[in-house]
Design a protein around this motif. Structure first.
Motif, short mmCIF file in Angstrom:
data_model
loop_
_atom_site.label_atom_id
_atom_site.label_comp_id
_atom_site.label_asym_id
_atom_site.label_seq_id
_atom_site.Cartn_x
_atom_site.Cartn_y
_atom_site.Cartn_z
N THR A 230 45.97 45.79 37.35
CA THR A 230 46.23 44.05 36.61
C THR A 230 47.87 43.31 37.92
OG1 THR A 230 45.12 44.37 34.76
CG2 THR A 230 46.25 42.36 34.87
N LYS B 47 38.52 41.17 26.97
CA LYS B 47 37.59 41.23 26.26
C LYS B 47 37.03 42.18 25.54
CE LYS B 47 34.73 38.67 28.38
NZ LYS B 47 33.94 36.81 27.71
N VAL C 264 34.00 43.95 24.76
CA VAL C 264 32.35 43.32 25.08
C VAL C 264 31.08 44.00 24.40
CG1 VAL C 264 32.81 42.33 27.01
CG2 VAL C 264 31.98 44.97 27.97
N LYS D 59 38.90 46.30 39.85
CA LYS D 59 38.42 47.50 39.03
C LYS D 59 37.41 47.83 40.74
CE LYS D 59 34.52 46.12 37.77
NZ LYS D 59 33.46 45.77 36.62
N ASP E 179 34.87 47.83 31.71
CA ASP E 179 35.01 45.77 31.44
C ASP E 179 35.27 45.29 30.58
OD1 ASP E 179 32.89 46.37 33.84
OD2 ASP E 179 31.17 46.67 32.35
N GLU E 180 35.87 46.15 30.16
CA GLU E 180 36.55 44.92 28.57
C GLU E 180 37.59 45.21 28.94
OE1 GLU E 180 34.09 46.77 24.32
OE2 GLU E 180 36.53 47.74 25.04
N ASP F 53 36.28 45.72 43.18
CA ASP F 53 36.33 43.63 42.75
C ASP F 53 37.36 43.91 42.58
OD1 ASP F 53 33.38 44.74 42.78
OD2 ASP F 53 32.87 45.67 41.34
N ILE G 270 39.49 39.74 41.12
CA ILE G 270 39.16 38.53 40.91
C ILE G 270 40.82 38.14 41.33
CG2 ILE G 270 38.91 36.98 38.76
CD1 ILE G 270 37.14 38.55 37.56
N LYS H 20 42.94 40.90 39.14
CA LYS H 20 42.60 41.86 37.96
C LYS H 20 41.48 43.12 39.30
CE LYS H 20 40.63 39.45 35.33
NZ LYS H 20 40.26 38.98 33.64
N PHE I 121 38.67 45.31 32.38
CA PHE I 121 39.45 44.22 33.47
C PHE I 121 38.66 42.65 33.01
CE2 PHE I 121 36.46 42.10 37.20
CZ PHE I 121 37.58 42.31 38.26
N TYR I 122 37.56 42.20 32.24
CA TYR I 122 37.88 40.84 31.60
C TYR I 122 38.43 41.11 30.13
CZ TYR I 122 33.38 41.80 34.32
OH TYR I 122 32.85 41.50 35.54
#
Length: 272
Positions: free
Chosen positions: A168, A265, A267, A224, A259-260, A207, A209, A222, A262-263
């Motif tokens: 990040t 939250k 999940v 991943k 995923d948690e 990947d 963002i 960000k 990266f995003y």
């Protein structure tokens, strides 16, 4: 009177824009037993102890062309480390437009620039889930400079200094400087994305963002890892020693953790 590389503008006084880079990296590992978790934490504390972190930040200081004024470092109990380096103006030399252009920085190579009232810090945070087998290592690095170039020139080197599953990255330009007519300049170089300071070979692995607020000179990226090989996330053994069901279960846990982070939250636990 000074020249800034952006369109050869003459400045009134010195360039006192503050440019701040925050680089957060995460390394994720599956540690099934208490003994594995303790061994992983011990390994991380040894790999990224205060002495090694000081060497990394000292090289960052060289890359951005600063001089070290003071170093404070600490290894914590039971785990983690911190280093803070205060740096001052480095030799000015020929700071050119290239030193401000959107391109990856060195790995490493000295970039000369005028800097003042600057600092570089790193803090590490090894931790693990209480009962799910996931261990995570996070390192937070902040590079804040005052002068003509962006600390983004150190980003390439920082990425190569850590084993990183998720990154990040935040970059922001604060304050203003003035030209000789008194007109305020709130940024002194062109930038469209932090990604332009990351080599293509690295970008191909992740990947990415972007969330940018151009009018506020705020940039956020960000990253991943795209490819997943379970062997890279097991501590002390390989996937061949696991049953297929166990491999699937561990893979699911690791990918959910990534995923948690990266995003931002939960999940896997009903988070929104």
């Amino acid at each position: 009177m000074h020249l800034t590389p952006k369109q050869g503008i003459q400045l009134h006084g010195f360039n006192n824009l503050t440019k701040s880079l925050s680089f957060n990296m995460y390394d994720i590992c599956y540690t099934k037993t208490k003994e594995e978790r303790e061994a992983y934490i011990e390994y991380i504390d040894e790999q990224y102890n205060a002495e090694r972190l000081t060497n990394i930040l000292s090289t960052v200081t060289e890359i951005i062309g600063a001089h070290i004024l003071n170093i404070a470092q600490q290894d914590y109990e039971p785990q983690g480390a911190s280093v803070t380096i205060l740096v001052s103006e480095g030799p000015v030399g020929d700071a050119s437009i290239e030193s401000l252009s959107e391109s990856p920085g060195p790995v490493p190579q000295a970039v000369v620039a005028q800097l003042d009232k600057s600092h570089i810090t790193v803090h590490t945070y090894p931790e693990y889930h209480p009962d799910d087998g996931i261990s995570t290592f996070r390192a937070d690095i902040d590079v804040s400079t005052c002068g003509e170039i962006s600390p983004l020139k150190a980003l390439n080197y920082l990425i190569h200094s850590f084993d990183t599953d998720i990154m990040t990255i935040d970059y922001r330009v604060r304050g203003f400087t003035r030209d000789i007519t008194g007109h305020k300049l709130f940024i002194d170089h062109e930038i469209s994305s932090i990604q332009n300071y990351i080599p293509s070979g690295i970008k191909n692995l992740y990947d990415m963002i972007d969330v940018n607020v151009y009018q506020e000179n705020i940039f956020h990226t960000k990253c991943k890892l795209r490819e997943f090989d379970l062997d890279n996330y097991l501590f002390g053994y390989t996937k061949e020693k696991l049953h297929s069901d166990e491999r699937d279960s561990i893979t699911k846990k690791l990918k959910a953790e990534m995923d948690e982070i990266f995003y931002g939250k939960n999940v896997t636990h009903g988070g929104e």
